[in-house]
Design a protein around this motif. Sequence first.
Motif, PDB file in Angstrom:
ATOM      1  N   ILE A  70       0.861  -1.177   0.000  1.00 21.91           N
ATOM      2  CA  ILE A  70       0.000   0.000   0.000  1.00 21.91           C
ATOM      3  C   ILE A  70       0.897   1.226   0.000  1.00 21.91           C
ATOM      4  N   LEU A  71       0.546   2.180  -0.838  1.00 16.08           N
ATOM      5  CA  LEU A  71       1.311   3.430  -0.900  1.00 16.08           C
ATOM      6  C   LEU A  71       0.352   4.548  -0.531  1.00 16.08           C
ATOM      7  N   LEU A  72       0.836   5.498   0.256  1.00 16.38           N
ATOM      8  CA  LEU A  72      -0.035   6.610   0.634  1.00 16.38           C
ATOM      9  C   LEU A  72       0.539   7.915   0.105  1.00 16.38           C
ATOM     10  N   LEU A  73      -0.359   8.806  -0.268  1.00 20.19           N
ATOM     11  CA  LEU A  73       0.060  10.126  -0.731  1.00 20.19           C
ATOM     12  C   LEU A  73       0.295  10.999   0.493  1.00 20.19           C
ATOM     13  N   GLU A  74       1.497  11.547   0.595  1.00 25.75           N
ATOM     14  CA  GLU A  74       1.757  12.420   1.744  1.00 25.75           C
ATOM     15  C   GLU A  74       1.398  13.853   1.417  1.00 25.75           C
ATOM     16  N   LEU A  79       4.581  10.167  -2.874  1.00 27.11           N
ATOM     17  CA  LEU A  79       3.846   8.918  -2.724  1.00 27.11           C
ATOM     18  C   LEU A  79       4.821   7.959  -2.056  1.00 27.11           C
ATOM     19  N   ARG A  80       4.390   7.364  -0.960  1.00 25.83           N
ATOM     20  CA  ARG A  80       5.345   6.569  -0.195  1.00 25.83           C
ATOM     21  C   ARG A  80       4.804   5.177   0.132  1.00 25.83           C
ATOM     22  N   ALA A  82       3.822   2.442   2.395  1.00 27.15           N
ATOM     23  CA  ALA A  82       3.482   2.518   3.810  1.00 27.15           C
ATOM     24  C   ALA A  82       3.487   1.138   4.456  1.00 27.15           C
ATOM     25  N   GLU A  96      10.026   6.061  -1.142  1.00 26.61           N
ATOM     26  CA  GLU A  96       9.350   7.085  -1.922  1.00 26.61           C
ATOM     27  C   GLU A  96       9.288   6.669  -3.394  1.00 26.61           C
ATOM     28  N   ALA A 104       2.132   3.338  -9.622  1.00 22.63           N
ATOM     29  CA  ALA A 104       1.277   3.888  -8.568  1.00 22.63           C
ATOM     30  C   ALA A 104       0.956   5.357  -8.864  1.00 22.63           C
ATOM     31  N   VAL A 108      -2.642   7.235  -9.323  1.00 26.19           N
ATOM     32  CA  VAL A 108      -3.044   8.451  -8.605  1.00 26.19           C
ATOM     33  C   VAL A 108      -3.483   9.523  -9.595  1.00 26.19           C
ATOM     34  N   GLY A 150      -4.212   7.174  -1.963  1.00 21.94           N
ATOM     35  CA  GLY A 150      -3.101   6.223  -2.060  1.00 21.94           C
ATOM     36  C   GLY A 150      -3.406   5.151  -3.084  1.00 21.94           C
TER      37      GLY A 150
END
Length: 413
Positions: A70-74, A79-80, A82, A96, A104, A108, A150
């Motif tokens: 899973i990647l989350l937008l900070e 995009l990192r 997580a 990152e 990914a 987004v 994300g």
Amino acid sequence: MESSTPLSPLDTFQDRRREQKQELLEQRVARLEQLLAVGRRLNSTLEMPALLLQVVSAAREITGADAASILLLENEETLRFAASCGPDDALLKVTEVPINNSLAGWVVRNAETAVVEDATSDLRVYVIDEALTTRSIVAVPLLFGEEVIGVLESLTHHEHHRFSPQDIEALETLAGIAAVAVQNARLFQQSDWIAEIVHEIRTPLTSIMTYAELLATHQLEQDSRQKFVEIINHEANRVNGLIGQFLDLARLESGRVIMKRAPFSLPEIVRLSLDLVRPQAQERKMELQAEIPADLPEVRGDAERIQQVLLNFLSNAVKYADPGDQITVLCHLEPEEIVVTVTDTGPGIAQEHHQGLFEKFSRVPGSEERAEGSGLGLNIARQIVQAHKGRIWVESELGKGSSFAFSLPLSPE
Ligand code: ADP
């Protein structure tokens, strides 16, 4: 059981169709039940790392994948990774991911699912690690309302693996549930964080109010007056320091802080920081040392912010180590980065406390007896180092002292 009248080929065909339909329906129901169970579990988890791990393991299970992440937008640009599960740890090493140059990122930007059947030839796929042998990927957006927060990915290492439409649909449903759970956990963290702030400020404030009242209502000896005024002063400074840290954190978290990217001298920063902590260190009879190679290459970044990180490490060493202990700052060069380490011969930190140490308000049990603190300094330090694309970590053993370190990438030129 055998039937008395033989079945015609058409009957057999229709039976087979019916059976297949029934099978599909049962699979669907099983998947839905699985998703509902996951949803219930996710909604009752408010702790982010545990929540994210549940999401990725559910994604892997539901789609029968080898790995999931899973990647989350900070913020708009970052995009990192997580959380991940699967045999490849390599995924998380690169935390990152470029938004403009990754699968990914594509998900987004387009708020759409991406299905890749051969990752080695799809240009959208960002080559995370050459050793990684990912073949097929499904990446779905984590949508909260219309906003993409994300990306959830399932991947396999087999050649010619195809995720079925049911796999994709299930992953999209899971992503919807996960997005709500992530936003809930974020809101909870936010409200929890406000409650913590209030609590942290209230303690010194109560003490200020108590002593001020004593001063106002009692005829006191000069000595007591003096002592109470000193306490008020100390506690007021503490409130002021806490507020400064809260504001700093809030600004760093909002992503509004722009780090400078100017060349600076690391030895100079080390010297300035040592000068600042020397009076306290001398008071505690501690020995300060620095070992810096003469030919360090240039580093770029925000010198003031990097000094803040170093000062946090140094002042912690002075606060938590014992009188007479030794503190050493070491800079050394690695192929792609410069590493700065602050080592002390203090009490050390047990392994089980290492992981959470960089989280907000995290203090090792027993530290409050050694020194005052808020448990925010290391979290601020981590945010600063990460904003410089560096790493931050601790190595420590109980009874043997601690080493806190951060690295800064070398300028490409
Ligand atoms: P603070 O010192 O304000 O509590 P930090 O975030 O800087 O906050 O540090 C978090 C915790 O890590 C400290 O409360 C302490 O328990 C532990 N710690 C940090 N540095 C050291 C050190 N050098 N030796 C032992 N414990 C440390």
